[in-house]
Enzyme design. Structure first.
Site, PDB file in Angstrom:
ATOM      1  N   ASP A 107       0.757  -1.369   0.005  1.00  0.00           N
ATOM      2  CA  ASP A 107       0.004  -0.035  -0.164  1.00  0.00           C
ATOM      3  C   ASP A 107       0.862   1.374  -0.019  1.00  0.00           C
ATOM      4  O   ASP A 107       1.965   1.150   0.390  1.00  0.00           O
ATOM      5  CB  ASP A 107      -0.899   0.052   1.213  1.00  0.00           C
ATOM      6  CG  ASP A 107      -2.022  -1.125   1.390  1.00  0.00           C
ATOM      7  OD1 ASP A 107      -2.158  -1.809   0.264  1.00  0.00           O
ATOM      8  OD2 ASP A 107      -2.233  -1.636   2.403  1.00  0.00           O
TER       9      ASP A 107
HETATM   10  N1  URA Z   1      -1.222  -5.987   3.964  1.00  0.00           N
HETATM   11  C1  URA Z   1      -1.666  -4.632   3.864  1.00  0.00           C
HETATM   12  O1  URA Z   1      -2.828  -4.432   4.591  1.00  0.00           O
HETATM   13  N2  URA Z   1      -1.097  -3.777   3.079  1.00  0.00           N
HETATM   14  C2  URA Z   1       0.298  -4.012   2.800  1.00  0.00           C
HETATM   15  O2  URA Z   1       0.860  -3.106   1.994  1.00  0.00           O
HETATM   16  C3  URA Z   1       0.704  -5.172   2.547  1.00  0.00           C
HETATM   17  C4  URA Z   1       0.047  -6.433   3.458  1.00  0.00           C
END
Ligand code: URA
Length: 241
Positions: A107
């Site tokens: 993310d």
């Molecule tokens: N899980 C998440 O919620 N975000 C990420 O960036 C990676 C794994």
């Protein structure tokens, strides 16, 4: 020993531009091999251990590129971003030209280890859920983490859009509000949704390991480095057949 290739082909394969542009770089005396300007784009050169110098910068030849990158916050793992700049904007231009892709996404606000490559088979092996590759995340939460929450994460939680439960393969409490959690799948916002499902919340998320590869401690945010055969064999050993 790999077959020697013409300098123009070598530059093209590394992402320095079109064939024409690569020839022009050579004609403009901007390419050196072993410290010596090479003037002929058709000259055949052995690629094993080759270090080019292009426009004053050294460049290791790699037939396929495999790199580890320490992702900073506020960058998106996409070529076409929506709200934040792209992680690819932090990499040398030839990587973008030769089509490097993130091996699974993080993310925009997640930090830590990203693998990036132009080897489609490698990307597939590392991302397919069938291979059960563990990814370790360090999580900071606003609420203290309880034993019950850890047990729930290990037992499995049901996320709202999917009846299949998803569980952590390992959980280690690192502090009152800190947890290291290993997961093998890569569902959308998986860690954040798992923490929400047990009644807590993710404040900060940082990935530190993929399979047996641990992010080097001296790799600073925004920095990248080549993965060499030793690193790749660690990753290959992480893949379940
Ligand atoms: N899980 C998440 O919620 N975000 C990420 O960036 C990676 C794994």
């Amino acid at each position: 020993m790999a077959k020697p290739l013409s300098l123009e082909k070598i530059l093209f394969s590394q992402g320095f531009g079109t064939r024409r542009y690569c020839s022009d770089l050579v004609y403009a005396d901007l390419v050196k091999i072993n410290g010596v300007v090479c003037e002929d784009p058709e000259e055949r050169i052995a690629t094993d251990g080759l270090i080019l110098n292009v426009e004053g910068k050294d460049w290791e030849f790699h037939e396929k590129a495999y790199i580890a990158f320490h992702k900073p916050p506020n960058y998106e793992c996409s070529h076409k971003t929506t709200h934040h700049p792209s992680v690819y904007s932090l990499l040398p231009r030839p990587f973008v030209e030769r089509g490097l892709q993130c091996v699974g996404r993080l993310d925009y606000d997640t930090t830590g280890l990203l693998l990036i490559s132009d080897d489609g088979q490698f990307i597939h092996q590392m991302t397919t859920p069938k291979k059960n590759i563990g990814k370790v995340y360090k999580i900071t939460t606003p609420e203290p983490i309880t034993q019950k929450q850890m047990e729930h994460l290990l037992k499995g939680v049901v996320l709202d859009d999917d009846p299949r439960p998803c569980s952590a393969v390992a959980c280690e409490q690192l502090g009152e509000n800190k947890l290291a959690m290993t997961i093998v799948e890569g569902r959308y916002h998986q860690v954040k949704r798992m923490l929400a499902a047990v009644g807590n919340h993710v404040e900060q998320l940082h990935r530190v390991e993929i399979g047996r590869y641990v992010m080097p401690a001296d790799l600073q945010e925004g920095e990248w480095r080549w993965l060499y055969p030793d690193d790749l064999s660690k990753l290959a050993k992480s893949v379940e057949n």
